[in-house]
Write a protein that holds these residues in place. Sequence first.
Motif, PDB file in Angstrom:
ATOM      1  N   UNK A   1       0.781  -1.231   0.000  1.00 55.05           N
ATOM      2  CA  UNK A   1       0.000   0.000   0.000  1.00 55.05           C
ATOM      3  C   UNK A   1       0.820   1.293   0.000  1.00 55.05           C
ATOM      4  N   UNK A   2       2.132   1.211   0.199  1.00 55.31           N
ATOM      5  CA  UNK A   2       2.890   2.445   0.388  1.00 55.31           C
ATOM      6  C   UNK A   2       3.001   3.293  -0.876  1.00 55.31           C
ATOM      7  N   UNK A   3       3.013   2.641  -2.041  1.00 51.89           N
ATOM      8  CA  UNK A   3       3.302   3.357  -3.273  1.00 51.89           C
ATOM      9  C   UNK A   3       2.291   4.463  -3.548  1.00 51.89           C
ATOM     10  N   UNK A   4       1.036   4.222  -3.191  1.00 56.83           N
ATOM     11  CA  UNK A   4       0.022   5.240  -3.476  1.00 56.83           C
ATOM     12  C   UNK A   4       0.336   6.522  -2.698  1.00 56.83           C
ATOM     13  N   UNK A   5       0.719   6.351  -1.445  1.00 55.11           N
ATOM     14  CA  UNK A   5       1.087   7.512  -0.632  1.00 55.11           C
ATOM     15  C   UNK A   5       2.291   8.232  -1.222  1.00 55.11           C
ATOM     16  N   UNK A   6       3.270   7.445  -1.698  1.00 53.18           N
ATOM     17  CA  UNK A   6       4.476   8.035  -2.281  1.00 53.18           C
ATOM     18  C   UNK A   6       4.134   8.823  -3.543  1.00 53.18           C
ATOM     19  N   UNK A   7       3.190   8.262  -4.311  1.00 50.20           N
ATOM     20  CA  UNK A   7       2.780   8.934  -5.539  1.00 50.20           C
ATOM     21  C   UNK A   7       2.035  10.231  -5.210  1.00 50.20           C
ATOM     22  N   UNK A   8       1.209  10.168  -4.181  1.00 46.95           N
ATOM     23  CA  UNK A   8       0.478  11.370  -3.763  1.00 46.95           C
ATOM     24  C   UNK A   8       1.457  12.456  -3.326  1.00 46.95           C
ATOM     25  N   UNK A   9       2.500  12.045  -2.612  1.00 51.16           N
ATOM     26  CA  UNK A   9       3.505  13.013  -2.162  1.00 51.16           C
ATOM     27  C   UNK A   9       4.214  13.625  -3.364  1.00 51.16           C
ATOM     28  N   UNK A  10       4.512  12.772  -4.372  1.00 55.56           N
ATOM     29  CA  UNK A  10       5.188  13.270  -5.577  1.00 55.56           C
ATOM     30  C   UNK A  10       4.302  14.283  -6.294  1.00 55.56           C
ATOM     31  N   UNK A  11       3.014  13.980  -6.336  1.00 59.38           N
ATOM     32  CA  UNK A  11       2.074  14.885  -6.996  1.00 59.38           C
ATOM     33  C   UNK A  11       1.984  16.202  -6.227  1.00 59.38           C
ATOM     34  N   UNK A  12       1.973  16.079  -4.923  1.00 60.58           N
ATOM     35  CA  UNK A  12       1.942  17.264  -4.063  1.00 60.58           C
ATOM     36  C   UNK A  12       3.125  18.181  -4.380  1.00 60.58           C
ATOM     37  N   UNK A  13       4.311  17.551  -4.514  1.00 58.75           N
ATOM     38  CA  UNK A  13       5.509  18.334  -4.855  1.00 58.75           C
ATOM     39  C   UNK A  13       5.348  19.029  -6.200  1.00 58.75           C
ATOM     40  N   UNK A  14       4.764  18.300  -7.152  1.00 57.90           N
ATOM     41  CA  UNK A  14       4.594  18.874  -8.481  1.00 57.90           C
ATOM     42  C   UNK A  14       3.612  20.037  -8.434  1.00 57.90           C
ATOM     43  N   UNK A  15       2.560  19.919  -7.636  1.00 57.31           N
ATOM     44  CA  UNK A  15       1.597  21.028  -7.586  1.00 57.31           C
ATOM     45  C   UNK A  15       2.189  22.230  -6.851  1.00 57.31           C
ATOM     46  N   UNK A  16       2.924  21.979  -5.757  1.00 56.98           N
ATOM     47  CA  UNK A  16       3.499  23.129  -5.055  1.00 56.98           C
ATOM     48  C   UNK A  16       4.538  23.820  -5.918  1.00 56.98           C
ATOM     49  N   UNK A  17       5.233  23.061  -6.768  1.00 62.00           N
ATOM     50  CA  UNK A  17       6.200  23.679  -7.669  1.00 62.00           C
ATOM     51  C   UNK A  17       5.558  24.128  -8.978  1.00 62.00           C
ATOM     52  N   UNK A  18       4.241  23.975  -9.052  1.00 60.54           N
ATOM     53  CA  UNK A  18       3.473  24.416 -10.221  1.00 60.54           C
ATOM     54  C   UNK A  18       3.990  23.809 -11.520  1.00 60.54           C
ATOM     55  N   UNK A  19       4.316  22.533 -11.477  1.00 62.41           N
ATOM     56  CA  UNK A  19       4.781  21.893 -12.709  1.00 62.41           C
ATOM     57  C   UNK A  19       3.728  20.961 -13.269  1.00 62.41           C
ATOM     58  N   UNK A  20       2.614  20.823 -12.587  1.00 62.68           N
ATOM     59  CA  UNK A  20       1.560  19.990 -13.165  1.00 62.68           C
ATOM     60  C   UNK A  20       0.469  20.907 -13.684  1.00 62.68           C
ATOM     61  N   UNK A  21      -0.087  20.530 -14.822  1.00 63.00           N
ATOM     62  CA  UNK A  21      -1.126  21.355 -15.428  1.00 63.00           C
ATOM     63  C   UNK A  21      -2.384  20.549 -15.631  1.00 63.00           C
ATOM     64  N   UNK A  22      -3.176  20.976 -16.596  1.00 64.63           N
ATOM     65  CA  UNK A  22      -4.473  20.340 -16.823  1.00 64.63           C
ATOM     66  C   UNK A  22      -4.349  18.839 -17.018  1.00 64.63           C
ATOM     67  N   UNK A  23      -3.417  18.436 -17.881  1.00 64.99           N
ATOM     68  CA  UNK A  23      -3.340  17.024 -18.244  1.00 64.99           C
ATOM     69  C   UNK A  23      -2.870  16.187 -17.062  1.00 64.99           C
ATOM     70  N   UNK A  24      -1.780  16.583 -16.442  1.00 63.80           N
ATOM     71  CA  UNK A  24      -1.278  15.780 -15.329  1.00 63.80           C
ATOM     72  C   UNK A  24      -2.231  15.839 -14.136  1.00 63.80           C
TER      73      UNK A  24
END
Lengths: 273, 423
Positions: free
Chosen positions: B116-139
Motif C-alpha cells: 500500500x505504500x506506493x500510493x502515498x508516495x505517488x500522492x507526495x510526488x504529486x503534491x511536490x509537483x503542484x506546489x512547484x506548479x509543474x503539473x497542469x491540466x493534463x497531469x
Amino acid sequence: METLTNITIFLYMIGAAGYLAYLFIQKDYLQKIGCCLLLSGFVFHSTSIVYGFFQSGHIPVHNLNETLSIAGWAIIGVFLWVQYKFHLKILGVYAAPLAAFAMVMASQLSREPAPIKNVFNSVWLHIHIFAVFIGEASFALACGLGILYLLQEHTIKAKSHGFFYKRLPSLELLDLAGYTCIIAGFLLLTLGLITGFVYAKSIWGRFWSWDPKEVWSGITWLLYAALLHQRLVVGWRGRKSAVMAILGFIVILFTFLGVNFLLTGHHEEFTRW
Amino acid sequence: MNDIVLIGLNHKTAPVELRECIAFSPEEIAIGLDRLIKSPHINEVLLISTCNRVEVLMKVNEIAPAIKTVTSFISEIKNISLRQFENALYVHEGDKAVQHIFRVASSLDSMVVGEPQILGQLKAAYQLATTNKTSGVVLNRLLHKTFAVAKRVRSETGIGNHAVSISYAAIELGRKIFGSLEGKTVLLIGAGEMAELAVEHLIRHRTGDLIVSNRTFEHGVELAQKFNGKAIKFEEIIDSLKLADVVISSTGSPNYIVSRKQVKEVMKSRRNRSIFFIDIAVPRDIDPDINRINNAYVYDIDDLKGVINENVEDRKKEAIKSERIIDEAVINFKKWNESLAVVPTIVELRKKVETIAQAELNKTLQDLSHLSAHDCEALNRMISALINKILHDPTMLLKSTGSHWNKSSYLDLIQKLFKLDPR
C-alpha cells in the motif's frame, strides 16, 4: 455406566474431528463446535466417574481400562483450562484425538475390576490420584505444545511458510503455555508424590519402598525439576524447553505403561489388564 | 495521446546500487521539477522517487528532445554517465504511459504486488509537483484519475488484502515469533530510507525503545530524535544486542556487521530470549548462520520476498481483474485527452458560435419581412465576417506551435468557457 462411557467416547471423537477440520479449513465455528463437544463429553465423563465412585466406593483406577479413562478425562480437563487461559485453539488437534484414543483403548480392554487388596480409602489417596493424573495430563499437553513449538520454529527457521505457519500461534505463546503446563504439572506431581508418601507411611509404615513406579515417578520429577531449574537459572527456553517437554512425556508414558508391563510393584494391579 | 511520456527505471530493470545512486531526495525533486519545466519541450512534469523506482511523468511537445532533457538532467545532477543507466531506462508513450502510471499506483508494478505504500508516495510526488506548479491540466486530470483507479483496484479486488509489503511481512513474522511486538526493543543499524519505513510500521505496533546506530553518528542522532529513540556509536552495536529484540540492518557495508560468534555470546546474557534480525541490506549485514542459533531468527530481503511470493500466487486472479479496471480507465482517459486536441475544439467552437448567430439572424429576419433576398444575403455575409473576426485570434492562439505555453490549459479553458464537448 456403559452408555455414559459410550456417549463420552462419541463426543470426544467428533470433537476431535471438529478440531481436525478446523486445522484444515480454518473456520472458527468448527473450533467452537469442537470445544462444545469436548466440554459436554467432559461433563458426561465426570458424571460417569462420580457415578463409579459412589457405586464402588473407590475412585475407578483399578485396572488399565479405568486409569486410561481417567487419563483421558484429565487431558480434556487440562486442555479446556489451557484453551480458556491462552486461547490456544489449535492445541485441540493434539489433545482431543489423544483423549479420544485413550478412551477407545480403554473401552477395548476388560472392564472387570482387578481384585482390590491393600487399598484403603483415604483423603491422601484421593488427592494422590487426582494430583498425579492431572499433573501428568499437564505434562502431556506440555509435550503437545512442545511439538507445536518445534513445528512452528521449523517453518520460521526454514523460511518455508507453508501449512503450519498460518495455523500455529506465535512461538512466544506456545513457549509460555508449555512452561505454564510444566509448572502446573510439576506442582501437582510434587503434591501427588507427597500425598503418596503420606499414604504409604499410613498404610505400609514407610514413605518409600523402591517400587518401580515410585522410582520412575521420582525420575520424572527430577527431570522436570532440572528443566525448570535450567529455565530459571540459565534461561532454557524455546527449543530446548520444547525438546525436554517431549522427552519428559516419553518418560511419563513409560512410567504409566511400561513399568507395569516390564516390572512389578505395588502399583501393578492398577494398570494391569 | 502521444504527448504523455513516462521515462524511468525500477526494481525490474535496475539493480539496487543503481537505484540508490539515482534516487532523488525531496529537495532534489524540487530542483529537478524546476529545471525540467523550463525546458521548451516539456509542458508538465512530475517526478517520483522511491526505493524501488525513479520515474518522470511528462506532458511534452516533442518526445525525443524531452527524453534527452530528462536523461541529461539525471546524469548531471547525479554525476553519473548516461551509459551507466541508459540500459535500465524504459520509456512509455501515450496510452502505455497512462497505463503504467495506473499500474504503479495500484501497486501492480511494485516489487511486492499489492503493497500500500506506493500510493502515498505517488500522492507526495504529486503534491511536490503542484506546489512547484509543474503539473497542469493534463497531469492534474491524469493523477486524479490515477488515485481513483488505485482506490477502485484496492476496494474491488483482493490485491491489497494480505500482509504484503516487505515490512508487513517482517512484522507478521515478528508477531509469529514474539506474539506481540508491544514493548519490544528495536535496534536500527544504518539509517536508510527503507529502515525508516520499517521503523514507522513497527512503531504502529507499539514497540518499545528504539536504538539507532549509524556509521555517521549525526545521521543516527537525527533519526533517533525523529522517532524519540536513542543513538549509539557504531562500535556499541554488540553491546546493545543484549537489549534488542528486533534488529533491522540496512547499511552499505560490504562485510557482515554481526557475526555468529558474537550473537552466540550475546544469547547467554540475553538468557536465550528470542532475537529477530531483519537484514534489508544488500550485500547482507547479518551472518545468515546466526539463524542456526537457538531462538535467533534471521531474515534477509530475499527470504522476506520468498515469504511474500506465496501470497502472490493466490492473487493472480485478482491481478487480472485489476488489469481490466485499469484498461477501462485508460480508455476513458484517452477519450478525454483526445478531446483536448486543437482541431476538434476549433471546429466545435465555430459550430457553437455559428449556431447561435444563425438562430438569432433567423429570428430577426422573421420580423424584417420587407428585406429583399439581396439584403438578407448581405446580412448573412456580415454575420460570417463577424464570426471570423471574433474567432480569428483565439484560433491563431490555439493553432500556433513551438511557443512555450501549455496548450492543454487553453483548450481546457476554452472548452469550459464555451461549454464545448468535442468528444
